[in-house]
Design a protein around this motif. Structure first.
Motif, PDB file in Angstrom:
ATOM      1  N   HIS A 167       0.731  -1.290   0.276  1.00 35.93           N
ATOM      2  CA  HIS A 167       0.032  -0.047   0.004  1.00 35.93           C
ATOM      3  C   HIS A 167       0.772   1.364  -0.069  1.00 35.93           C
ATOM      4  O   HIS A 167       2.163   1.107   0.276  1.00 35.93           O
ATOM      5  N   LYS A 168       0.350   2.425  -0.070  1.00 33.74           N
ATOM      6  CA  LYS A 168       1.130   3.593  -0.079  1.00 33.74           C
ATOM      7  C   LYS A 168       1.166   4.116   1.251  1.00 33.74           C
ATOM      8  O   LYS A 168       0.376   4.108   1.893  1.00 33.74           O
ATOM      9  N   LEU A 197       5.747  10.023  -0.963  1.00 36.18           N
ATOM     10  CA  LEU A 197       4.696   9.175  -1.041  1.00 36.18           C
ATOM     11  C   LEU A 197       5.484   7.603  -1.878  1.00 36.18           C
ATOM     12  O   LEU A 197       6.012   8.308  -2.936  1.00 36.18           O
ATOM     13  N   SER A 198       5.430   6.867  -1.293  1.00 36.49           N
ATOM     14  CA  SER A 198       5.972   5.711  -1.989  1.00 36.49           C
ATOM     15  C   SER A 198       5.032   4.371  -1.748  1.00 36.49           C
ATOM     16  O   SER A 198       4.295   4.450  -0.662  1.00 36.49           O
ATOM     17  N   GLY A 199       5.058   3.461  -2.343  1.00 31.30           N
ATOM     18  CA  GLY A 199       4.646   2.101  -1.911  1.00 31.30           C
ATOM     19  C   GLY A 199       5.418   1.287  -1.098  1.00 31.30           C
ATOM     20  O   GLY A 199       6.677   1.366  -1.140  1.00 31.30           O
ATOM     21  N   THR A 238       3.864  -0.354   7.582  1.00 25.57           N
ATOM     22  CA  THR A 238       2.597   0.284   8.244  1.00 25.57           C
ATOM     23  C   THR A 238       2.962   0.830   9.499  1.00 25.57           C
ATOM     24  O   THR A 238       4.246   0.900  10.105  1.00 25.57           O
ATOM     25  N   SER A 239       2.133   1.903   9.962  1.00 30.57           N
ATOM     26  CA  SER A 239       2.642   2.728  10.927  1.00 30.57           C
ATOM     27  C   SER A 239       1.197   3.019  11.724  1.00 30.57           C
ATOM     28  O   SER A 239       0.108   3.177  11.026  1.00 30.57           O
ATOM     29  N   PRO A 251      -0.111   6.266   6.141  1.00 30.53           N
ATOM     30  CA  PRO A 251       0.651   5.930   7.142  1.00 30.53           C
ATOM     31  C   PRO A 251       1.788   6.680   7.192  1.00 30.53           C
ATOM     32  O   PRO A 251       2.548   6.988   6.058  1.00 30.53           O
ATOM     33  N   LEU A 252       2.455   7.364   8.333  1.00 28.28           N
ATOM     34  CA  LEU A 252       3.960   8.150   8.120  1.00 28.28           C
ATOM     35  C   LEU A 252       4.684   7.195   8.917  1.00 28.28           C
ATOM     36  O   LEU A 252       4.860   6.835   9.867  1.00 28.28           O
ATOM     37  N   ILE A 253       5.919   6.745   7.895  1.00 26.44           N
ATOM     38  CA  ILE A 253       7.055   6.225   8.529  1.00 26.44           C
ATOM     39  C   ILE A 253       8.363   7.030   8.519  1.00 26.44           C
ATOM     40  O   ILE A 253       8.872   7.767   7.538  1.00 26.44           O
TER      41      ILE A 253
END
Length: 81
Positions: free
Chosen positions: A10-11, A24-26, A30-31, A44-46
């Protein structure tokens, strides 16, 4: 490829911790943190320690000042003179 054995792709938004640069990337990561992106959607922000925005190989120079060597940081951490 076999069905059902691969993680969901997912993005997500990655943010460079030292510069604040976001992209933004695939990813399969998750976060719990989310951020609203330019398109109006939440992703989600990583947070990553280094990216192409701050890595000397891509920039050709250091973007952050070195806070001293290992010995200096150790002495400062334990209040040694």
């Amino acid at each position: 490829m076999k069905a059902g054995i691969h993680p969901d792709y997912h993005k997500v938004v990655f943010m460079d911790a030292s510069t604040g640069f976001k992209f933004l990337s695939g990813s399969t990561k998750t976060s719990n943190q989310t951020v609203q992106w330019e398109d109006g959607n939440e992703y989600p922000l990583i947070t990553v320690e280094i990216s192409s925005d701050s890595h000397p190989f891509y920039t050709g120079r250091q973007k952050f000042a070195d806070k001293g060597g290992r010995v200096d940081r150790f002495k400062q951490k334990y209040n040694l003179k």
